[in-house]
Design a protein around this motif. Structure first.
Motif: not given
Length: 331
Positions: A68, A84, A86-87, A90, A136, A138
């Motif tokens: 985030y 957020t 993505s892709g 963690r 979100t 990418r």
């Protein structure tokens, strides 16, 4: 990144002095300073002024948060959008954020709580959103290694003209400026190579909007350099405000102010004029600004906040350092 016990104990001793220290003339709202009020943001470790949304600063938590980043309105201190990523995997230890050409945000997952034990770290890149809303996006993930072995780092900068990415490692006795490839590769490993020494235990750094000045901050002080095409030349000391755990620095969008952030709940972001007083953030080397000091020694704290405060800082830092180096210390 969580500080070593040395810095943490010094910060605790400084808390009382900070409460008694006079407020900066720059305190206020907007580019005059603000407080991050979002209860989710307790470990703000990086700061970057938005290119698309005046008065907005992007920040993120340290480790144990997730993929985030947060858009904070400097007029209110409130979060107006959560993005957020993505892709990507963690995040492990996110320590820095910077915005490069074409409004591309770079997030540095470059910390190493094991002090140089991870064989690689990551950089994430995503476009700055045109609309500020929870969403979100990418991101592109880049694998990063250092030419001379793994290390801890908390400072990531992107040149505003060329888009080249640089990292400064975090070493108590001073580190190095590492230069990445001209273009990062998402399909291979990106090797960063040392190109210059940095005279500070660096917790963050930033390049001026015109790409001519580099500022590097630590827990108790800072240094500014003439960028000089990456062959940096030290110009003077920064007037870094005393903070409980100073972790971030960013130029304001117009390049006239330096915004200093700290970790913790309800953390303050404090503003100071750039060294030399140049609106473009270009160093004059004159040391005439209230935000710069004569370069007559190491950057060891904020000048002019009172002898008592500086005394506490010096006692805490150097006293604890001596204790840490005691022959009875366990290895």
């Amino acid at each position: 990144m969580r500080p070593r016990p040395l810095a943490l104990l010094a910060g605790i001793l400084l808390t009382g002095a900070l409460a008694a220290a006079p407020a900066s003339a720059a305190d206020g709202t907007g580019d005059k300073g603000f407080t991050i009020t979002d209860p989710r943001i307790t470990e703000s470790s990086g700061l970057a002024a938005s290119h698309l949304h005046p008065g907005i600063y992007w920040t993120h938590n340290d480790s144990d948060d997730g993929p985030y980043i947060y858009a904070v309105d400097s007029a209110t201190g409130k979060t107006v959008a959560t993005v957020t990523l993505s892709g990507i995997g963690r995040p492990r230890d996110v320590e820095a954020i910077s915005i490069g050409p074409d409004n591309q945000i770079y997030v540095g997952d470059i910390g190493d709580n094991l002090d140089g034990s991870w064989p690689y770290v990551w950089i994430y890149r995503l476009p700055e959103p045109k609309v500020l809303e929870n969403q979100t996006i990418r991101a592109t993930q880049y694998v990063v290694k250092y030419a001379n072995g793994a290390r801890n780092a908390e400072s990531l900068i992107v040149h505003p003209k060329t888009g080249r990415v640089y990292i400064i490692d975090k070493k108590e006795d001073g580190g190095h400026l590492y230069e990445g490839p001209a273009t990062l590769s998402s399909s291979g490993t990106n090797v960063f190579r040392p190109v210059a020494t940095v005279d500070l235990w660096a917790t963050d750094a930033a390049l001026s909007p015109d790409g001519k000045q580099l500022v590097v901050r630590g827990y108790f002080g800072g240094i500014y350099y003439d960028w000089n095409g990456g062959k940096i030349k030290r110009e003077g000391r920064l007037d870094v405000p005393l903070q409980k755990q100073g972790e971030s620095v960013s130029y304001s969008t117009d390049g006239t102010r330096l915004m200093y952030g700290s970790e913790g709940s309800e953390s303050p972001v404090q503003a100071e004029d750039v060294p030399g007083g140049s609106g473009g953030g270009s160093p004059s080397g004159s040391g005439s600004s209230a935000a710069s000091g004569k370069d007559d020694g190491p950057a060891d704290g904020k000048v002019g906040v009172g002898a008592a405060v500086i005394g506490v800082a010096a006692l805490a830092f150097f006293g604890l350092r001596l204790l840490r180096r005691s022959p009875d210390r366990r290895h």
